[in-house]
Design a protein around this motif. Structure first.
Motif, PDB file in Angstrom:
ATOM      1  N   ASP A   9      44.026  48.202  40.650  1.00  0.00           N
ATOM      2  CA  ASP A   9      45.034  47.402  41.366  1.00  0.00           C
ATOM      3  C   ASP A   9      44.819  45.908  41.232  1.00  0.00           C
ATOM      4  O   ASP A   9      45.653  45.128  41.657  1.00  0.00           O
ATOM      5  CB  ASP A   9      45.044  47.799  42.850  1.00  0.00           C
ATOM      6  CG  ASP A   9      43.749  47.465  43.545  1.00  0.00           C
ATOM      7  OD1 ASP A   9      42.691  47.700  42.927  1.00  0.00           O
ATOM      8  OD2 ASP A   9      43.778  46.992  44.693  1.00  0.00           O
ATOM      9  N   HIS A  10      43.687  45.485  40.693  1.00  0.00           N
ATOM     10  CA  HIS A  10      43.426  44.049  40.641  1.00  0.00           C
ATOM     11  C   HIS A  10      44.052  43.423  39.396  1.00  0.00           C
ATOM     12  O   HIS A  10      43.738  43.825  38.273  1.00  0.00           O
ATOM     13  CB  HIS A  10      41.919  43.787  40.659  1.00  0.00           C
ATOM     14  CG  HIS A  10      41.599  42.422  41.175  1.00  0.00           C
ATOM     15  ND1 HIS A  10      41.635  41.311  40.377  1.00  0.00           N
ATOM     16  CD2 HIS A  10      41.278  41.979  42.411  1.00  0.00           C
ATOM     17  CE1 HIS A  10      41.338  40.249  41.099  1.00  0.00           C
ATOM     18  NE2 HIS A  10      41.115  40.630  42.346  1.00  0.00           N
ATOM     19  N   PRO A  11      44.939  42.417  39.569  1.00  0.00           N
ATOM     20  CA  PRO A  11      45.658  41.858  38.415  1.00  0.00           C
ATOM     21  C   PRO A  11      44.730  41.218  37.375  1.00  0.00           C
ATOM     22  O   PRO A  11      44.988  41.266  36.177  1.00  0.00           O
ATOM     23  CB  PRO A  11      46.592  40.810  39.028  1.00  0.00           C
ATOM     24  CG  PRO A  11      46.126  40.591  40.412  1.00  0.00           C
ATOM     25  CD  PRO A  11      45.361  41.781  40.836  1.00  0.00           C
ATOM     26  N   MET A  12      43.633  40.626  37.860  1.00  0.00           N
ATOM     27  CA  MET A  12      42.708  39.938  36.952  1.00  0.00           C
ATOM     28  C   MET A  12      42.082  40.935  35.964  1.00  0.00           C
ATOM     29  O   MET A  12      41.935  40.640  34.779  1.00  0.00           O
ATOM     30  CB  MET A  12      41.609  39.279  37.795  1.00  0.00           C
ATOM     31  CG  MET A  12      40.635  38.465  37.019  1.00  0.00           C
ATOM     32  SD  MET A  12      41.367  36.924  36.432  1.00  0.00           S
ATOM     33  CE  MET A  12      39.964  36.201  35.597  1.00  0.00           C
ATOM     34  N   ILE A  13      41.731  42.104  36.463  1.00  0.00           N
ATOM     35  CA  ILE A  13      41.119  43.139  35.602  1.00  0.00           C
ATOM     36  C   ILE A  13      42.141  43.607  34.563  1.00  0.00           C
ATOM     37  O   ILE A  13      41.823  43.759  33.371  1.00  0.00           O
ATOM     38  CB  ILE A  13      40.628  44.344  36.453  1.00  0.00           C
ATOM     39  CG1 ILE A  13      39.579  43.902  37.476  1.00  0.00           C
ATOM     40  CG2 ILE A  13      40.119  45.488  35.582  1.00  0.00           C
ATOM     41  CD1 ILE A  13      38.210  43.604  36.909  1.00  0.00           C
ATOM     42  N   ALA A  15      44.782  42.004  33.321  1.00  0.00           N
ATOM     43  CA  ALA A  15      45.027  40.990  32.282  1.00  0.00           C
ATOM     44  C   ALA A  15      43.823  40.880  31.342  1.00  0.00           C
ATOM     45  O   ALA A  15      43.978  40.747  30.115  1.00  0.00           O
ATOM     46  CB  ALA A  15      45.309  39.650  32.953  1.00  0.00           C
ATOM     47  N   ALA A  16      42.605  40.934  31.914  1.00  0.00           N
ATOM     48  CA  ALA A  16      41.393  40.773  31.107  1.00  0.00           C
ATOM     49  C   ALA A  16      41.230  41.923  30.114  1.00  0.00           C
ATOM     50  O   ALA A  16      40.895  41.713  28.945  1.00  0.00           O
ATOM     51  CB  ALA A  16      40.175  40.697  32.028  1.00  0.00           C
ATOM     52  N   LEU A  17      41.523  43.159  30.580  1.00  0.00           N
ATOM     53  CA  LEU A  17      41.366  44.315  29.675  1.00  0.00           C
ATOM     54  C   LEU A  17      42.403  44.289  28.563  1.00  0.00           C
ATOM     55  O   LEU A  17      42.121  44.678  27.427  1.00  0.00           O
ATOM     56  CB  LEU A  17      41.449  45.621  30.458  1.00  0.00           C
ATOM     57  CG  LEU A  17      40.150  45.998  31.158  1.00  0.00           C
ATOM     58  CD1 LEU A  17      40.298  47.282  31.930  1.00  0.00           C
ATOM     59  CD2 LEU A  17      39.026  46.162  30.129  1.00  0.00           C
ATOM     60  N   MET A  19      43.496  41.657  27.160  1.00  0.00           N
ATOM     61  CA  MET A  19      42.962  40.716  26.158  1.00  0.00           C
ATOM     62  C   MET A  19      41.813  41.338  25.372  1.00  0.00           C
ATOM     63  O   MET A  19      41.718  41.197  24.156  1.00  0.00           O
ATOM     64  CB  MET A  19      42.443  39.457  26.857  1.00  0.00           C
ATOM     65  CG  MET A  19      43.521  38.484  27.243  1.00  0.00           C
ATOM     66  SD  MET A  19      42.758  37.033  27.964  1.00  0.00           S
ATOM     67  CE  MET A  19      41.963  36.319  26.547  1.00  0.00           C
ATOM     68  N   LEU A  20      40.944  42.030  26.128  1.00  0.00           N
ATOM     69  CA  LEU A  20      39.735  42.589  25.517  1.00  0.00           C
ATOM     70  C   LEU A  20      40.070  43.658  24.471  1.00  0.00           C
ATOM     71  O   LEU A  20      39.409  43.759  23.431  1.00  0.00           O
ATOM     72  CB  LEU A  20      38.849  43.187  26.614  1.00  0.00           C
ATOM     73  CG  LEU A  20      37.428  43.590  26.222  1.00  0.00           C
ATOM     74  CD1 LEU A  20      36.614  42.364  25.842  1.00  0.00           C
ATOM     75  CD2 LEU A  20      36.745  44.308  27.378  1.00  0.00           C
ATOM     76  N   ARG A  31      49.476  50.040  33.060  1.00  0.00           N
ATOM     77  CA  ARG A  31      48.516  49.950  34.159  1.00  0.00           C
ATOM     78  C   ARG A  31      49.123  50.614  35.393  1.00  0.00           C
ATOM     79  O   ARG A  31      50.274  50.326  35.744  1.00  0.00           O
ATOM     80  CB  ARG A  31      48.202  48.487  34.471  1.00  0.00           C
ATOM     81  CG  ARG A  31      47.291  48.302  35.674  1.00  0.00           C
ATOM     82  CD  ARG A  31      46.708  46.901  35.695  1.00  0.00           C
ATOM     83  NE  ARG A  31      47.657  45.905  36.144  1.00  0.00           N
ATOM     84  CZ  ARG A  31      47.640  45.334  37.344  1.00  0.00           C
ATOM     85  NH1 ARG A  31      46.721  45.672  38.230  1.00  0.00           N
ATOM     86  NH2 ARG A  31      48.520  44.421  37.665  1.00  0.00           N
ATOM     87  N   LYS A 103      31.774  47.365  36.856  1.00  0.00           N
ATOM     88  CA  LYS A 103      32.508  46.160  36.471  1.00  0.00           C
ATOM     89  C   LYS A 103      31.579  44.953  36.429  1.00  0.00           C
ATOM     90  O   LYS A 103      31.848  43.964  35.762  1.00  0.00           O
ATOM     91  CB  LYS A 103      33.621  45.889  37.492  1.00  0.00           C
ATOM     92  CG  LYS A 103      34.840  46.765  37.345  1.00  0.00           C
ATOM     93  CD  LYS A 103      35.865  46.392  38.399  1.00  0.00           C
ATOM     94  CE  LYS A 103      37.056  47.322  38.351  1.00  0.00           C
ATOM     95  NZ  LYS A 103      37.993  47.070  39.456  1.00  0.00           N
TER      96      LYS A 103
END
Lengths: 205, 524
Positions: A9-13, A15-17, A19-20, A31, A103
Motif C-alpha cells: 500500500d505504500h506509494p514510495m515502494i 514507485a521504487a520497485l 524503477m528497480l 500494484r 524491506k
C-alpha cells in the motif's frame, strides 16, 4: 520475462520497485494496495511472481498467502516486509512462501531473492531466518496444551463465538473467557484471531 | 403507621361515645394508610406523585380527629405536629408554612363550626391556636435549616474546566455559592505536608497565592468536624468525635498571623482530602453563621475534595487519551519512515543500476531529492505533533489533515481535498488522531467500495461538536445488485469509540458521510 504483481500500500515502494525492475527480466504488471484488491488482481492477471507485503490496510498479506496456497496453480510468492512479529514469523514459516525479504535489508537482496525463486529455489533473508528460528525455539519451549485447552483452541479455529464454545464444552461463557486468557498468556498471543492463526502449530505439539 | 399510633392513643381514656364517633373514621383512615403504603412500597415515583394527595388527606383527618377528641388528654399536639414535621422533612420551609397555614385555617373553621355546641371551650381553643402558631414557627425554622442537605454535594455536575481555569477556583466558588459566603480560600498540598498552594476569593476578587506558614495549628480539632472561628474574639468551636461541642481559643486552632494575612474574621474551616492532596477550605463572611455549619462544613469539605478529585480524574483521562494519541502517532511515524527509507533505498539501487548501464540519472536523482525533502517536512510535522500539549489549534489540525489528504490522494490515485468552515478555535489532540484515522478509512472505503475519483472533506466546529463531512463521487455503499448496503463498520466503530455519531447517505454518484464528534468530556 517473469510477470510480477506487487501487493503493497505504500506509494514510495510501488514507485521504487517500478524503477528497480525497469529494463530487467521482470515485468511489473500492476500494484494491489489491499487484501481484497490482491485477490482480484491475482485471479485476473495470473502473475508468475507475487511480491507481497505483510501489513496491508484491510488485513494481512499472510491471509492472501493462505488463500492462494489452497489453489493448485498459485504464483510463486516473496514476502516483502518491513518487519514481522513472532506470531507472524511462525505463521509465515508454516505457510512456507518461496522467498522472504526484509524491506530494510540491502535492496540488492530483493533481486537476488527474485532470481533464486524464479530459478525454483527458496530464498529467505538471513535476519528473518534467524528470528524465525528463535521464535520456533521459544514456542517449542512453551508448555504443551492440556486436553481442554486443545479442544478450546480447535473451536476457536473453527470460528465459534465464546457463547457457542461454552455450550459445546458444557461450561459457562465466563469459564471460556478465563481459559482463553490463560491460553493467551501461556503462548503470548494477543487475541483470538492470532490464536486461530497459530492453532495448527499449537495443536500439533 | 401514623394511623395505628393514633388509633392506640385514642383507645386509651376515651368514652364509649367518642370511640363510636372516631372508630369508623380511624378504620377508614388506617385502610387508606395501608393502601398507600402498599402501592408506594419500593415505588419512589408513585411515592413522590402521591405525596401531596396523602399530605392533604393527613391534614383533613388530623383536623377532624382534633375536634372528635376533647378534654385534657386530646392528642392535639400530635395531630398537628405530625403533618408539619412531615412537610419539613419531606420538602422545605415553604411547604411547611403552607401546611401550617392550611391547618390553622382548618382549625379555625372547625372552631367556628363547633363554637355554639355544648362542650366547646373558647379559652382552650384560643390556647391551642396560640400553641399551633408557635409550633408552626418552630417547624418553619426547622424546614429552613433543612436546605443544607440539598445545597451542597454537587460534585457530579463538574464537567471539566475552561481553558486556564484554576481547579481550586472552581471548587472554591461552589463552596462560596453553597454557603452564600462572600470570601473564602482553598489551600492544598501533598499529604503529610502543610498545604501551601492557595486560591482565595475576597469580596469578589480572586487570586492565587502561596501560604508561607501552616494555617491550621491543631489538625486534630478538624479531624472529625469543621471548625468555626472568631479571630477578633479569639474563639473557636468544633465537635468532638462523640458529638459534643469542643471550645478552644482561635489562636490554639489556627495561626492568627496567617489568618490576618488572609483577612479572616469569623467563619469556618473544613478539611479537604483528595486522592493525592489534602488541605483546608476556609470560608468567612457567611450570613447567619450558626453551629449547624460545623456539620455543614464537613460536608462542604468532602464535596470540595470530590470536585478536585473529579478534576484530577477528568484531567488524567484527557492526558491518557493524549498519550495514546502520541503513541499512535509515534507508531505511524515509525512505520511511515521505515517504508519511505526502504523505498528510497530501492530507488538508489535502481539509479545505481541505471548509471552503470550508462543512462542519465539526473532527473531521477532530482526526483529522489524532492521526495526526501518532502518526507523531511512530514517527519517534522509528526515530531511537532508528538511534542504538542493536549490542545491543538484548529488551523494546525487543518494543515495536517490537508497534508494527509495529499498523501492519500497519491496513495489511492484520487483527488482528495480538505476545506474548513472557519479556522479559529482549538480541538483536543486525541481527536486529531481520530480525524486522521477516520479520513484514512473514509478515503479507503470510497475508493475500494465506490471507485471514487474525487473526495471532498469539510471540517467545522459547531458549539461543542466537531463535524467532519466526507463527500465522494463513487458508486456509494450500495452493492452492484442494488439490494444490500455495505455499512462502513470499522469507521462506525471508530466513531462510536470517540462517542460521536455517524450519518450515511449513499446513492450511485454521491456518498455523504457526516461524522459528529463531541469536543469535551469524551476522552474515556
Amino acid at each position: 520475462m517473469t510477470r510480477v504483481l506487487l501487493v503493497d500500500d505504500h506509494p514510495m515502494i510501488g514507485a521504487a520497485l517500478q524503477m528497480l525492475l525497469r529494463g530487467s527480466d521482470y515485468e511489473l504488471l500492476d500494484r494491489a494496495r489491499t487484501v481484497t484488491e490482491a485477490g482480484k488482481k491475482i485471479a485476473g492477471l495470473k502473475p508468475d511472481l507475487l511480491l507481497l507485503d505483510v501489513n496491508l490496510p484491510d488485513g494481512s498479506g499472510l491471509d492472501v498467502l493462505r488463500k492462494i496456497s489452497r489453489s493448485r496453480s498459485r504464483p510463486r510468492v516473496i514476502l516483502l516486509t518491513a518487519g514481522m512479529d513472532e506470531a507472524q514469523l511462525l505463521t509465515a514459516a508454516d505457510l512456507d512462501p518461496e522467498g522472504m525479504v526484509l524491506k530494510t535489508s540491502d535492496p540488492s537482496l530483493l533481486t537476488e531473492c527474485m532470481d533464486a525463486v524464479v530459478a525454483g529455489k527458496k530464498w529467505v533473508d538471513p535476519e528473518i531466518a534467524e528470528r524465525t528460528r528463535q521464535a520456533e525455539a521459544k514456542a517449542a519451549s512453551a508448555p504443551p496444551l492440556t486436553r481442554r485447552e486443545r479442544e478450546l483452541v480447535e473451536l476457536v479455529r473453527q470460528g465459534l463465538r465464546n457463547r457457542d464454545i461454552a455450550s459445546e464444552l458444557g461450561v459457562t461463557e465466563g469459564t471460556v473467557k478465563v481459559y482463553l486468557h490463560a491460553i493467551f498468556d501461556k503462548f503470548h498471543v494477543e487475541n483470538r484471531t492470532e490464536l486461530a492463526l497459530r492453532a495448527a502449530e499449537l495443536i500439533a505439539r | 403507621m401514623l394511623a395505628t399510633t393514633l388509633f392506640v392513643i385514642i383507645m386509651f381514656g376515651r368514652s364509649s361515645t367518642e370511640l363510636t364517633q372516631t372508630y369508623p373514621f380511624l378504620i377508614l383512615y388506617a385502610a387508606w394508610a395501608v393502601l398507600i403504603a402498599m402501592v408506594t412500597w419500593k415505588n419512589w415515583w408513585l411515592d413522590a406523585r402521591l405525596s401531596f394527595l396523602t399530605h392533604g388527606v393527613d391534614m383533613a383527618v388530623f383536623t377532624g380527629l382534633a375536634f372528635s377528641s376533647t378534654g385534657w388528654s386530646s392528642p392535639f399536639v400530635l395531630f398537628f405536629i405530625l403533618p408539619l414535621l412531615s412537610a419539613a422533612v419531606r420538602w422545605s420551609w415553604r411547604e411547611t408554612a403552607l401546611t401550617a397555614t392550611v391547618l390553622i385555617v382548618l382549625f379555625m373553621i372547625g372552631g367556628f363550626i363547633l363554637s355554639g355546641s355544648v362542650g366547646f371551650e373558647l379559652q382552650r381553643f384560643v390556647l391551642r391556636a396560640a400553641n399551633l402558631l408557635i409550633l408552626t414557627l418552630l417547624l418553619i425554622w426547622f424546614g429552613v435549616h433543612q436546605r443544607f442537605a440539598r445545597t451542597f454535594l454537587q460534585a457530579d455536575d463538574f464537567d471539566g474546566l475552561a481553558e486556564n481555569e484554576n481547579p481550586l477556583g472552581r471548587a472554591l466558588s461552589r463552596a462560596l455559592q453553597g454557603t452564600q459566603a462572600t470570601s473564602g480560600a482553598l489551600l492544598v498540598g501533598p499529604p503529610g505536608e502543610d498545604p501551601s498552594d492557595g486560591f482565595a476569593v475576597v469580596d469578589g476578587k480572586s487570586r492565587s497565592f502561596s501560604a508561607e506558614r501552616a494555617l491550621v495549628r491543631d489538625t486534630t480539632a478538624l479531624a472529625d468536624s469543621a471548625l468555626l472561628f472568631d479571630v477578633p474574639r479569639n474563639r473557636a468551636l468544633t465537635r468532638a468525635p462523640e458529638g459534643r461541642f469542643r471550645f478552644l481559643p482561635a489562636s490554639a486552632a489556627i495561626d492568627v498571623g496567617e489568618a490576618h494575612e488572609l483577612g479572616l474574621t469569623q467563619g469556618l474551616i473544613a478539611e479537604v482530602r483528595t486522592g493525592a492532596q489534602q488541605g483546608w477550605l476556609v470560608l468567612w463572611d457567611i450570613p447567619d453563621l450558626s453551629t449547624d455549619y460545623i456539620d455543614v462544613g464537613r460536608e462542604l469539605g468532602s464535596t470540595t475534595g470530590a470536585i478536585l478529585d473529579r478534576h484530577i480524574l477528568l484531567s488524567a483521562i484527557e492526558s491518557g487519551a493524549a498519550a495514546r494519541t502520541r503513541l499512535s502517532l509515534a507508531r505511524d511515524v515509525h512505520d511511515s519512515i521505515v517504508q519511505f527509507l526502504a523505498g528510497a533505498a530501492f530507488r538508489v539501487e535502481a539509479i545505481k543500476r541505471s548509471a552503470k548501464g550508462g543512462a542519465s540519472v539526473g532527473s531521477e536523482l532530482d526526483e529522489l531529492k524532492r521526495l526526501l525533502v518532502e518526507e523531511q517536512g512530514e517527519i517534522r510535522g509528526f515530531l511537532m505533533a508528538l511534542r504538542r500539549d493536549r490542545e491543538l489549534e484548529l488551523a494546525d489540525a487543518l494543515e495536517e489533515l490537508r497534508a494527509l489528504a495529499e498523501r492519500l490522494s497519491q496513495q489511492w490515485s484520487v483527488d482528495c481535498s480538505v476545506s474548513a468552515d472557519g479556522e479559529h478555535g482549538s480541538i483536543p489532540i486525541r481527536l486529531q488522531l481520530d480525524l486522521h484515522q477516520m479520513l484514512r478509512e473514509a478515503v479507503a472505503n470510497a475508493v475500494r467500495h465506490g471507485g471514487a475519483k474525487r473526495i471532498d472533506v469539510e471540517l467545522s466546529v459547531d458549539n461543542d461538536q466537531l463535524r467532519l463531512h466526507v463527500k465522494d463521487n463513487g458508486s456509494g455503499f450500495a452493492k452492484a445488485n442494488g439490494e444490500d448496503v455495505a455499512e462502513p463498520w470499522s469507521l462506525k466503530e471508530r466513531v462510536e469509540r470517540a462517542h460521536g455519531s455517524i450519518q450515511l447517505v449513499s446513492e450511485p454518484g454521491s456518498t455523504n458521510i457526516l461524522i459528529r464528534l463531541p469536543l469535551a468530556g469524551a476522552a474515556a
